[in-house]
Enzyme design. Sequence first.
Site, PDB file in Angstrom:
ATOM      1  N   LYS A  19       0.867  -1.184   0.000  1.00  0.00           N
ATOM      2  CA  LYS A  19       0.000   0.000   0.000  1.00  0.00           C
ATOM      3  C   LYS A  19       0.899   1.227   0.000  1.00  0.00           C
ATOM      4  O   LYS A  19       1.856   1.309   0.756  1.00  0.00           O
ATOM      5  CB  LYS A  19      -0.885   0.034   1.254  1.00  0.00           C
ATOM      6  CG  LYS A  19      -2.017  -0.959   1.253  1.00  0.00           C
ATOM      7  CD  LYS A  19      -2.952  -0.726   2.405  1.00  0.00           C
ATOM      8  CE  LYS A  19      -2.277  -0.951   3.735  1.00  0.00           C
ATOM      9  NZ  LYS A  19      -3.242  -0.942   4.862  1.00  0.00           N
ATOM     10  N   ASP A 131      -7.486  -2.471  14.685  1.00  0.00           N
ATOM     11  CA  ASP A 131      -6.043  -2.323  14.450  1.00  0.00           C
ATOM     12  C   ASP A 131      -5.542  -0.996  15.014  1.00  0.00           C
ATOM     13  O   ASP A 131      -4.849  -0.243  14.332  1.00  0.00           O
ATOM     14  CB  ASP A 131      -5.737  -2.421  12.952  1.00  0.00           C
ATOM     15  CG  ASP A 131      -4.261  -2.747  12.678  1.00  0.00           C
ATOM     16  OD1 ASP A 131      -3.567  -3.194  13.615  1.00  0.00           O
ATOM     17  OD2 ASP A 131      -3.812  -2.553  11.537  1.00  0.00           O
ATOM     18  N   LYS A 133      -3.231   1.390  16.708  1.00  0.00           N
ATOM     19  CA  LYS A 133      -1.795   1.476  16.977  1.00  0.00           C
ATOM     20  C   LYS A 133      -1.314   2.860  16.541  1.00  0.00           C
ATOM     21  O   LYS A 133      -1.995   3.548  15.761  1.00  0.00           O
ATOM     22  CB  LYS A 133      -1.035   0.381  16.233  1.00  0.00           C
ATOM     23  CG  LYS A 133      -1.231   0.389  14.708  1.00  0.00           C
ATOM     24  CD  LYS A 133      -0.515  -0.781  14.067  1.00  0.00           C
ATOM     25  CE  LYS A 133      -0.734  -0.806  12.536  1.00  0.00           C
ATOM     26  NZ  LYS A 133      -0.024  -1.940  11.913  1.00  0.00           N
ATOM     27  N   ASN A 136      -1.461   4.163  12.921  1.00  0.00           N
ATOM     28  CA  ASN A 136      -2.767   4.430  12.309  1.00  0.00           C
ATOM     29  C   ASN A 136      -3.452   5.661  12.887  1.00  0.00           C
ATOM     30  O   ASN A 136      -4.623   5.906  12.615  1.00  0.00           O
ATOM     31  CB  ASN A 136      -3.692   3.216  12.474  1.00  0.00           C
ATOM     32  CG  ASN A 136      -3.274   2.053  11.584  1.00  0.00           C
ATOM     33  OD1 ASN A 136      -2.517   2.234  10.639  1.00  0.00           O
ATOM     34  ND2 ASN A 136      -3.747   0.862  11.898  1.00  0.00           N
TER      35      ASN A 136
END
Length: 310
Positions: A19, A131, A133, A136
């Site tokens: 990505k 997710d 963290k 992010n």
Amino acid sequence: MKPSDFDYLKVIGKGSFRKVGFFYSYEKHEGYYGVKVLPKQIIVKRKEQQHVMVERSVLLKGLQHPFLVGLHFSFQTLNTLYFVLDYANGGELFYHLQREGSFPETRAAFYTAEMVMALGYLHSLDIVYRDLKPENILLDSEGHVTLTDFGLCKEGVAIGGIMHSFCGTPEYLAPEVLQGHPYNRTVLFEMLYGLPPFYSRSKAEMFDNILHAPLTLRSEGGGGGGSLDACSLLEGLLERDVSKRIGVSHDLVSAQKTLPFIPEVTGPCDISYIDPEFTRQPVNASVSERCQAGRTSKAFPGFSFMNLVE
């Protein structure tokens, strides 16, 4: 929409399965955007199509909350998917933690409060974010939190609903997820201490720590730490027994209204808080499909979107 509608300015991030995050300008709207580029071949090979479509669905809801990144456009070419998102140039929380080691408790509490508001909004829509963290969590140019990367979200999880998928980043897995047990929505530490609570360079040792090691909390002093209240909160949040694990009080939301850190950026083109590991990479090497406008495959029907309010 097509890739050639945008001017590609800088690479601003990279993630799993290649990505690539770009900083784009779009002349028709005289605006700046962050654009996530996803290669279809790898997504299909890993059977991640559903995750991509869930991310699109959650991103559309982000435009309605100040601490969630919002989707402005999405489109595809024959080989690639594009998410055109809100642009935040205050840097990843991970970048700031790496640079500073840890945050003062008031700053950690401020970011925690804004994250709680963002997660609470998602929970009100029966969406679970799986997710969480520092990588992010972005800061915008004013210093507010922007939660991003919704590919592992789970939709349709009402209060009391359970999930079974083993997913997330190893350092942040809850014990019940690691053990393969069903889990629910009850799934600060790193901002105060600089590392995740049970971190080890050995993944096997880290998993054992998550399941069995005692939680060690330092009080305020050199090298990071928290007050007695912060330690008490962390003990409750990191309780292994899910039935005893606490949620977060709404008192946090109004605990501090003054921004603890304001990024010193001169404008949207200021990328001084974005890791040079990304920004030094040549843009042209990562962009290969600018001429393939309108060519699509059947693996991602209904992916394209344009925000008509703009």
